[in-house]
Motif scaffolding. Sequence first.
Motif, PDB file in Angstrom:
ATOM      1  N   ALA A  96       3.631-142.430 -39.847  1.00 35.11           N
ATOM      2  CA  ALA A  96       3.835-143.943 -40.357  1.00 35.11           C
ATOM      3  C   ALA A  96       2.344-143.608 -41.689  1.00 35.11           C
ATOM      4  O   ALA A  96       1.596-142.507 -41.814  1.00 35.11           O
ATOM      5  CB  ALA A  96       3.382-144.786 -39.239  1.00 35.11           C
ATOM      6  N   ALA A  97       2.357-144.526 -42.420  1.00 34.81           N
ATOM      7  CA  ALA A  97       1.653-144.037 -43.833  1.00 34.81           C
ATOM      8  C   ALA A  97       0.040-145.034 -43.225  1.00 34.81           C
ATOM      9  O   ALA A  97      -0.944-144.883 -43.622  1.00 34.81           O
ATOM     10  CB  ALA A  97       2.121-144.962 -44.821  1.00 34.81           C
ATOM     11  N   HIS A  98       0.067-146.249 -42.122  1.00 32.93           N
ATOM     12  CA  HIS A  98      -1.202-146.289 -41.909  1.00 32.93           C
ATOM     13  C   HIS A  98      -1.851-147.535 -42.249  1.00 32.93           C
ATOM     14  O   HIS A  98      -2.911-147.320 -42.738  1.00 32.93           O
ATOM     15  CB  HIS A  98      -2.149-145.537 -41.649  1.00 32.93           C
ATOM     16  N   LEU A  99      -0.865-148.266 -43.606  1.00 30.71           N
ATOM     17  CA  LEU A  99      -1.246-149.312 -44.321  1.00 30.71           C
ATOM     18  C   LEU A  99      -1.451-150.603 -44.635  1.00 30.71           C
ATOM     19  O   LEU A  99      -0.917-151.273 -43.437  1.00 30.71           O
ATOM     20  CB  LEU A  99      -0.785-148.992 -45.743  1.00 30.71           C
ATOM     21  N   TYR A 100      -1.584-151.253 -45.029  1.00 33.01           N
ATOM     22  CA  TYR A 100      -2.096-152.202 -44.355  1.00 33.01           C
ATOM     23  C   TYR A 100      -1.499-153.804 -45.793  1.00 33.01           C
ATOM     24  O   TYR A 100      -1.265-153.201 -46.841  1.00 33.01           O
ATOM     25  CB  TYR A 100      -3.912-152.857 -44.627  1.00 33.01           C
ATOM     26  N   ASP A 101      -0.195-154.239 -44.751  1.00 29.14           N
ATOM     27  CA  ASP A 101       0.865-154.738 -46.286  1.00 29.14           C
ATOM     28  C   ASP A 101       0.276-155.943 -46.436  1.00 29.14           C
ATOM     29  O   ASP A 101       0.821-156.732 -48.310  1.00 29.14           O
ATOM     30  CB  ASP A 101       2.455-155.228 -45.176  1.00 29.14           C
TER      31      ASP A 101
ATOM     32  N   ALA B  67      -6.036-167.087 -34.159  1.00 27.31           N
ATOM     33  CA  ALA B  67      -6.734-166.009 -34.716  1.00 27.31           C
ATOM     34  C   ALA B  67      -6.803-165.522 -34.729  1.00 27.31           C
ATOM     35  O   ALA B  67      -6.770-163.678 -35.228  1.00 27.31           O
ATOM     36  CB  ALA B  67      -8.156-167.376 -34.737  1.00 27.31           C
ATOM     37  N   ILE B  68      -7.493-165.066 -32.474  1.00 27.87           N
ATOM     38  CA  ILE B  68      -7.218-163.310 -32.873  1.00 27.87           C
ATOM     39  C   ILE B  68      -6.204-162.656 -32.376  1.00 27.87           C
ATOM     40  O   ILE B  68      -6.079-161.881 -32.548  1.00 27.87           O
ATOM     41  CB  ILE B  68      -7.680-163.650 -30.888  1.00 27.87           C
ATOM     42  N   GLN B  69      -4.648-162.878 -32.000  1.00 26.55           N
ATOM     43  CA  GLN B  69      -3.577-162.519 -32.226  1.00 26.55           C
ATOM     44  C   GLN B  69      -3.521-162.519 -33.237  1.00 26.55           C
ATOM     45  O   GLN B  69      -2.897-161.263 -34.031  1.00 26.55           O
ATOM     46  CB  GLN B  69      -2.760-163.907 -31.803  1.00 26.55           C
ATOM     47  N   ARG B  70      -4.090-163.001 -34.546  1.00 24.66           N
ATOM     48  CA  ARG B  70      -3.598-162.554 -35.622  1.00 24.66           C
ATOM     49  C   ARG B  70      -4.485-161.434 -36.401  1.00 24.66           C
ATOM     50  O   ARG B  70      -4.193-160.325 -36.890  1.00 24.66           O
ATOM     51  CB  ARG B  70      -3.890-163.631 -36.973  1.00 24.66           C
ATOM     52  N   SER B  71      -5.631-161.225 -36.076  1.00 25.68           N
ATOM     53  CA  SER B  71      -7.000-160.096 -36.114  1.00 25.68           C
ATOM     54  C   SER B  71      -6.321-159.140 -35.834  1.00 25.68           C
ATOM     55  O   SER B  71      -6.156-158.448 -36.024  1.00 25.68           O
ATOM     56  CB  SER B  71      -7.758-160.568 -34.913  1.00 25.68           C
ATOM     57  N   VAL B  72      -5.454-158.942 -34.290  1.00 28.97           N
ATOM     58  CA  VAL B  72      -4.646-157.549 -33.458  1.00 28.97           C
ATOM     59  C   VAL B  72      -4.037-157.340 -34.132  1.00 28.97           C
ATOM     60  O   VAL B  72      -3.347-156.198 -34.745  1.00 28.97           O
ATOM     61  CB  VAL B  72      -4.676-158.274 -32.056  1.00 28.97           C
ATOM     62  N   SER B  73      -2.787-158.422 -34.704  1.00 30.26           N
ATOM     63  CA  SER B  73      -1.919-158.048 -34.853  1.00 30.26           C
ATOM     64  C   SER B  73      -1.448-157.395 -36.343  1.00 30.26           C
ATOM     65  O   SER B  73      -0.731-156.216 -37.315  1.00 30.26           O
ATOM     66  CB  SER B  73      -0.721-159.536 -35.801  1.00 30.26           C
ATOM     67  N   VAL B  74      -3.174-157.719 -36.924  1.00 31.36           N
ATOM     68  CA  VAL B  74      -3.311-157.338 -38.486  1.00 31.36           C
ATOM     69  C   VAL B  74      -3.002-155.819 -38.130  1.00 31.36           C
ATOM     70  O   VAL B  74      -2.693-154.785 -39.625  1.00 31.36           O
ATOM     71  CB  VAL B  74      -4.424-157.658 -39.387  1.00 31.36           C
ATOM     72  N   GLU B  75      -3.790-155.145 -37.000  1.00 34.44           N
ATOM     73  CA  GLU B  75      -3.378-153.570 -36.955  1.00 34.44           C
ATOM     74  C   GLU B  75      -1.996-152.679 -35.914  1.00 34.44           C
ATOM     75  O   GLU B  75      -2.873-151.688 -36.008  1.00 34.44           O
ATOM     76  CB  GLU B  75      -4.938-153.433 -36.050  1.00 34.44           C
ATOM     77  N   ASP B  82      -3.975-146.504 -35.550  1.00 33.40           N
ATOM     78  CA  ASP B  82      -4.351-145.339 -35.245  1.00 33.40           C
ATOM     79  C   ASP B  82      -4.981-144.676 -36.765  1.00 33.40           C
ATOM     80  O   ASP B  82      -6.042-143.793 -36.592  1.00 33.40           O
ATOM     81  CB  ASP B  82      -2.748-144.564 -35.552  1.00 33.40           C
ATOM     82  N   GLY B  83      -4.471-145.690 -37.784  1.00 33.83           N
ATOM     83  CA  GLY B  83      -5.319-145.164 -38.841  1.00 33.83           C
ATOM     84  C   GLY B  83      -6.420-145.480 -38.664  1.00 33.83           C
ATOM     85  O   GLY B  83      -7.267-145.109 -39.740  1.00 33.83           O
ATOM     86  N   LEU B  84      -6.422-146.975 -37.715  1.00 34.40           N
ATOM     87  CA  LEU B  84      -7.975-146.839 -37.991  1.00 34.40           C
ATOM     88  C   LEU B  84      -9.261-146.418 -37.263  1.00 34.40           C
ATOM     89  O   LEU B  84      -9.890-145.802 -37.591  1.00 34.40           O
ATOM     90  CB  LEU B  84      -8.142-148.673 -37.553  1.00 34.40           C
ATOM     91  N   ARG B  85      -7.936-145.910 -36.077  1.00 35.02           N
ATOM     92  CA  ARG B  85      -9.110-144.945 -35.482  1.00 35.02           C
ATOM     93  C   ARG B  85      -9.755-143.715 -36.120  1.00 35.02           C
ATOM     94  O   ARG B  85     -10.660-142.667 -36.007  1.00 35.02           O
ATOM     95  CB  ARG B  85      -8.045-144.039 -34.032  1.00 35.02           C
ATOM     96  N   LEU B  86      -8.570-143.460 -37.277  1.00 33.60           N
ATOM     97  CA  LEU B  86      -8.377-142.131 -38.160  1.00 33.60           C
ATOM     98  C   LEU B  86     -10.007-142.189 -38.886  1.00 33.60           C
ATOM     99  O   LEU B  86     -10.055-141.352 -39.897  1.00 33.60           O
ATOM    100  CB  LEU B  86      -7.257-141.460 -38.191  1.00 33.60           C
ATOM    101  N   SER B  87      -9.967-143.156 -39.542  1.00 40.08           N
ATOM    102  CA  SER B  87     -10.815-143.644 -40.785  1.00 40.08           C
ATOM    103  C   SER B  87     -12.142-142.958 -40.566  1.00 40.08           C
ATOM    104  O   SER B  87     -12.115-142.593 -41.422  1.00 40.08           O
ATOM    105  CB  SER B  87     -10.462-144.806 -41.108  1.00 40.08           C
ATOM    106  N   GLY B  88     -12.559-142.747 -39.573  1.00 38.99           N
ATOM    107  CA  GLY B  88     -14.037-142.618 -39.121  1.00 38.99           C
ATOM    108  C   GLY B  88     -15.146-143.320 -39.690  1.00 38.99           C
ATOM    109  O   GLY B  88     -16.226-143.217 -39.716  1.00 38.99           O
ATOM    110  N   LEU B  89     -14.720-145.115 -39.003  1.00 37.27           N
ATOM    111  CA  LEU B  89     -15.238-146.472 -38.832  1.00 37.27           C
ATOM    112  C   LEU B  89     -16.023-145.648 -37.674  1.00 37.27           C
ATOM    113  O   LEU B  89     -14.735-145.230 -36.639  1.00 37.27           O
ATOM    114  CB  LEU B  89     -14.322-146.945 -39.030  1.00 37.27           C
ATOM    115  N   ASP B  90     -17.158-146.312 -37.259  1.00 37.09           N
ATOM    116  CA  ASP B  90     -17.885-146.870 -35.993  1.00 37.09           C
ATOM    117  C   ASP B  90     -17.414-147.448 -35.631  1.00 37.09           C
ATOM    118  O   ASP B  90     -16.909-148.618 -36.252  1.00 37.09           O
ATOM    119  CB  ASP B  90     -19.398-146.659 -36.737  1.00 37.09           C
ATOM    120  N   PRO B  91     -16.791-147.106 -34.335  1.00 35.03           N
ATOM    121  CA  PRO B  91     -16.024-148.726 -33.414  1.00 35.03           C
ATOM    122  C   PRO B  91     -17.164-149.624 -33.064  1.00 35.03           C
ATOM    123  O   PRO B  91     -16.250-150.404 -33.732  1.00 35.03           O
ATOM    124  CB  PRO B  91     -15.973-147.985 -32.641  1.00 35.03           C
TER     125      PRO B  91
END
Lengths: 238, 223
Positions: A96-101, B67-75, B82-91
């Motif tokens: 997966a590219a891990h992008l936000y659509d 609103a929370i459902q939407r916030s979760v579904s964005v990720e 996974d991208g967020l976990r790999l991003s290096g952002l402080d949790p």
Amino acid sequence: MPGRLWPPQSPPPSALSLRDVVALSGRFPLLAGVDLEVASGETVLVEGPNGAGKTSLLRVCAGLVPVASGSVRILGLDPVRNRTALRRRIGFLAHAAHLYDDLTVRENVRFGVRAAGAPVSGIDRACERLGLTGRLLRTGTVKLSAGQRRRVALAILVARAPELWLLDEPHAGLDAEARGLLTELVAEVSAAGATVLVASHEPELVEQLAHRSVTVTGGRITSSRTLGGRPRGIAHVA
Amino acid sequence: MWRDSLLMAGKDLRIEARSRVALSQVAPFGVIALVLFAFALGPDQGPMAAGAPGLFWVAVLFSTVLAIQRSVSVESGDSARDGLRLSGLDPAGVFLGKTVAVAAQLVVLEVILGVGVVLLYGAHIVDYWLIVGSCLLGTVGLAASGTLYGVLSAGIRVRETLLPFLLLPVVAPVLLAGTRTWQAGLTGGTPADGLPWLRLLAVFDAVYVALGVVVYGPIQESA
């Protein structure tokens, strides 16, 4: 927050050190006792049939899969204790590219780069290198093809310039031009001293770049052979 | 952590600005809930005005779940989690950023629902400070607890139904304290009638913000 970590000031002797690593998904073994040492600046091709554990190996190296037993050191650090700092130094190109659509190409790249604490000054050059220019930069990633999405993910990695590149089937979904470009990129970052682990079903595209090849079968590394590769650390990323 | 939280909040709010889910779906849902409550209570404005504080907060709670459902579904799309976990952002920064983004949307929603309560139920605001204070404190608590339970349910296939089940009982103190404070603010009670409830909201906020900063990372890794 750690500063920019490229190039490494004092590279660890071993970029990756996995000893008798077992990783599980529920009760199913993903890795069943992997031993792997990868030197800093080395490029290693990971081969093996489907379901052998290539992706799991890369995910363990990225700290995405916890190990049930064994020891893992990535860039000299414990991937659990130093998770956040370590992930800023690792670039993982996954299926997966891990992008936000809902974000544009440029916004996605900018977010990925800033999240890793890398300077945004390299974004334009990275995007240009991957052919992401003009209107494409302002296009929502939802409208992109799979290959274009992969280019965006690669642009993030290039702009971040991580010390450790984990590439999972990097050529999948790319056209001939992009495949050539990817091969060039791997050669450049490898020559610049980055460590690269490439899992691929198309070894002919990577063998000429890799120093070594390991074969994963049934969650274990069953063979290892030396390849030609290029001498390590003799060039810089353009 | 603060830099990461600003980055995360900016990203989520930018996505919301593009998709307009909060404005086009969550807010209308809240207004529809208010209208349906009005239908259920009948044409007499007496019961509606009396029930306005509770009905307002029930509508806010239900809208918060969306609103929370939407916030979760964005990720969820394209393995962005996974991208967020790999991003290096402080949790902790991710948690605070997502909380701020949800809170900003809830503030807009509460303004809309507040106007709706005044127009539909004939409620008269006497003490604006109590009303605004309860909304701000309640918003922080709802956003923080919702973000925390959102990531808890993130990796579960049935999260759409699990999240309300987990979240609504937990935010009962916000419903209670918010309603009591609004009753004081609408009927012109003394500040002493509302202050204890505002304190309860502040304690709820402190508990969930602190809890989120500490446990969001481990939960995100295991989700």
